[in-house]
Design an enzyme around this catalytic site. Structure first.
Site, PDB file in Angstrom:
ATOM      1  N   GLY A   1       0.761  -1.232   0.000  1.00  0.00           N
ATOM      2  CA  GLY A   1       0.000   0.000   0.000  1.00  0.00           C
ATOM      3  C   GLY A   1       0.793   1.284   0.000  1.00  0.00           C
TER       4      GLY A   1
ATOM      5  N   GLU B   1       6.529   3.821   9.440  1.00  0.00           N
ATOM      6  CA  GLU B   1       6.419   3.652  10.885  1.00  0.00           C
ATOM      7  C   GLU B   1       6.507   4.956  11.663  1.00  0.00           C
ATOM      8  OE1 GLU B   1       6.555  -0.683  10.371  1.00  0.00           O
ATOM      9  OE2 GLU B   1       7.523   0.938   9.295  1.00  0.00           O
TER      10      GLU B   1
END
Length: 756
Positions: A482, A721
């Site tokens: 994604g 992240e």
């Protein structure tokens, strides 16, 4: 008078594609339905499997009556532990690239029940609906045993894990005497935290479609973050050669770590296909998505001591996390605390507690998304007790050297993140007194936190094929879950060879392509991107050598470094009128195709002398209804330092999505266990709450300029992240500022706000 000829200005990378906000090259396929996912590949004679899950959390299966299911026309087989084919019994064969130490769970291995919703049977039928109905007719008799699913009770038996695989680094040895320094501190805080279990819940549920060919070979369409990992797992467990198994996974509808390890639907589908000698698909239902790994429940203690001027003198961070009975799943939870701030007395401790659950699994920013918020909330509480601005406290204890290792950071622009984020947010207008900012019955709070994540690079390889028409195809066996891997790799290749984006295509998600590591941990651009650059550099060198060696060519006699690649041309840097197209160079050299393959290896020697990381500063505004206790996150500013940004449009989207998830972590996401049953009870989208459109308001993303020549050849760090890491803490700190209530249990739900 004769005019002197003008001297052309030297060219400086006119064909640059890196850094441009290019739209996704795969976007049209996704929005028109042209992108095919694991459960959408069809073939004649495809059978369908449905998994039956256990009704208890621990015990044994005494009997399983499958007669009624098998009697239904169209039911092909019911696989159980009693009739499955023989498989390797030793653990090594069941290992995968993301497996922790211990014994991996083996579906249908025996009658033992290890956790609730464990797969205990697979019904295979001519249709999915028939298989699902037949599964309901199976009667199972259990012998239940007492289970342990309560971490608060299990922590009494917690143990210290050793150095495990998967990059886990045990906490560094204590420095100084943290306990004594805490006791003697002029100002101190000592807080206890809980982080609830979370489940990944990607939009696409896990599925595997196994195409069985007449020669016994398999084409496996799997939801995976690593086609090569899936291939290796299938070959090992079913004793097949790699030539007999091809894994194809061109699109993945979200994963967030859930696809790092092969999940049990893959095993079930391959088992059925190889036994029945026909193609089989197995897809999990949404409730069954709660039957494997999750972000582990975590209990933490953070204690800080400081002088009255804000200088940290003591830091203690302890964590206990759950793991399964058979594997030691570990996360780097507490180490970040020793890296974030200067402090002479630090003690970090991490333990595991065994429970009757499936082994937890990496979930977006594993460890950091749990440990960093605890530290950042404690820092906010310390600032409150000092009567000090929380941002000032962080800058007071800022460090340019990693205190855990005494190594310098390869780059660290966190100070600029604080400065630019605070300016954009308007932090200087904050009234520091809790409950001092309001609008009617709405209490307004502003909070800040910082974030940190590793900047990693792994070995990877890529192939490239350049045609005489100037079209380039590059490939590597990575995945795209994604973040926009297709587009980022296309940009890197186009930038290196000076080609228009439309002339370049990137292939991924195929085990036949060159080696790539698992996609996760924000290291795909660093790893695979470096390999793409390497192979395109090789083609660039070949083209340059051909061009300058052509006797009748306009570039004759130049050196390779004298050339610029732009718009499909090789151009003399000092004189842009001297140029040749790629097509002309290849035609003059008698070539129809140029091909090559290259491997990128990290700069281990220079990298190991530094700490590599990404950093962020997050500012959040909340509005808390004084009567109802409801919370709205009305503004977030996230300032991120992540090296060179390959595509600011996609990178911004990555951070936006991470902030949304951070809002979910702070306020909503929680898998609730009924301890009497040892089962997650809200295993659906009706009761497992995630943020929706009405929950999300203004999110502003800033990418701080950061140059890093050590982290990798591109100077790029991942952003998947870092965008989530500090968000829960910034929101929790804003809630404290709004209400005066220090809440340390995530998520912060209405009952916790009203009940404190």
């Amino acid at each position: 008078m004769i005019a002197k000829p003008s001297i052309p200005a030297p060219l400086e990378n006119p064909g640059a594609q890196i850094g441009k906000p290019v739209s996704r090259v795969d976007g049209r396929l996704k929005v028109t339905g042209g992108a095919k996912y694991a459960a959408e590949f069809n073939t004649p004679g495809l059978a369908h499997g449905y998994i039956l899950s256990s009704a208890i959390a621990r015990g044994r299966i005494l009997s399983m009556d499958t007669a009624k299911a098998l009697a239904l026309p169209g039911v092909l087989q019911v696989f159980t532990h009693e009739n499955r084919p023989g498989l390797p019994w030793f653990d090594r064969k069941w290992k995968d690239d993301d497996a922790p130490t211990g014994a991996p769970f083996r579906p249908l291995y025996d009658a033992t029940i290890h956790h609730s919703l464990q797969p205990i049977a697979l019904v295979v039928a001519e249709s999915f609906e028939l298989a699902r109905y037949a599964a309901r007719l199976i009667h199972v008799v259990y012998e239940a045993e007492e289970h342990r699913t309560d971490l608060h009770a299990a922590q009494a038996h917690a143990f210290t894990p050793g150095k495990d695989k998967g990059g886990f680094q045990p906490p560094p040895k204590p420095r100084g005497d943290a306990d004594r320094a805490l006791a003697e501190a002029e100002v101190s805080v000592d807080l206890h935290f809980t982080q609830a279990v979370e489940h990944h819940n990607p939009m696409e549920m896990h599925a595997s479609t196994v195409i069985y060919h007449n020669d016994g070979t398999l084409t496996v369409h799997d939801k995976t973050q690593g086609p090569l990992n899936t291939q290796t797992y299938v070959c090992n467990v079913f004793d097949l050669s790699k030539d007999a198994v091809r894994v194809v996974s061109p699109f993945v509808g979200g994963a967030f770590g859930s696809g790092l390890r092969p999940q049990h639907q893959l095993f079930m589908a391959v088992l059925a296909a190889t036994t029945l000698k026909r193609s089989v698909r197995v897809e999990l239902s949404r409730p069954q998505m709660f039957s494997f790994g999750h972000r582990p429940e975590t209990l933490q203690r953070v204690a800080l001591g400081a002088r009255k001027d804000g200088t940290l003198t003591a830091m203690i961070h302890e964590a206990v996390q759950e793991t399964s009975q058979s594997e030691n799943y570990v996360e780097v939870v507490v180490n970040w605390s020793g890296q974030q701030y200067k402090c002479d007395n630090v003690r970090l401790d991490y333990k595991l507690a065994r429970m009757d659950t499936h082994t937890p699994l990496d979930q977006r920013a594993p460890g950091a998304a749990t440990g960093v918020p605890a530290l950042e909330i404690a820092m906010d509480e310390l600032a409150a007790r000092l009567g000090m601005d929380p941002l000032e406290l962080r800058l007071k204890n800022y460090t340019e050297v990693d205190p855990n290792t005494d190594k310098p950071f390869s780059s660290k622009e966190l100070r600029a993140c604080f400065q630019q984020g605070a300016e954009r947010f308007g932090w200087h207008r904050r009234n520091p007194v809790p409950r001092s900012m309001r609008q009617g019955r709405q209490l307004i709070g502003w909070g800040v936190a910082s974030g940190v994540w590793d900047a990693m690079q792994g070995q990877a390889a890529a192939s490239a094929r350049l045609g005489i028409d100037g079209t380039l195809t590059v490939g590597s066996a990575t995945a795209d879950i994604g973040p926009g891997t297709y587009t980022a790799m296309t940009q890197i290749a186009a930038d290196t060879l000076g080609l228009p984006i439309g002339k370049v295509s990137f292939q991924l998600g195929d085990s036949n392509l060159p080696m790539a590591p698992l996609q996760g941990g924000s290291w795909t651009v660093s790893s695979v991107g470096s390999a793409v650059k390497a192979v395109c550099d090789r083609l660039r060198g070949k083209l340059a050598g051909l061009a300058v060696g052509l006797d009748d060519g306009p570039l004759k006699g130049l050196k390779a470094e004298d050339l610029v690649f732009a718009d499909g041309f090789l151009i003399a840097r000092a004189d842009p009128s001297r140029r040749m197209s790629i097509t002309e160079v290849m035609r003059a050299s008698g070539l129809l195709v140029l091909e090559d393959e290259a491997r990128s290896i990290p700069y281990y020697r220079s990298q190991m002398r530094h700490t590599l990381g990404t950093h962020s500063a997050i500012f959040a505004e909340v509005r808390v209804d004084e009567d109802l206790g409801t919370v709205q996150v009305t503004r977030v500013v996230s300032a991120v330092a992540a090296g060179r940004i390959i595509n600011p449009k996609m990178a911004r989207s990555q951070v936006l999505g991470a902030v949304v998830w951070g809002i979910g972590m702070a306020l909503e996401e929680e898998s609730l266990t009924d301890q009497r049953l040892g089962r997650f009870m809200n295993h659906d989208f009706a009761e497992y709450h995630i943020p929706v459109n009405a929950d999300i308001h203004d999110i502003d993303v800033i990418f701080v300029e950061e140059h890093d020549e050590i982290v990798n050849p591109l100077g790029a760090k991942g952003v998947g992240e870092i965008g989530i890491v500090g968000v829960p803490a910034a929101i929790a700190n804003a809630i404290y500022h709004a209400t005066g209530k220090r809440l340390c249990d995530l998520p912060i739900t209405v009952d916790r706000i009203l009940g404190t």
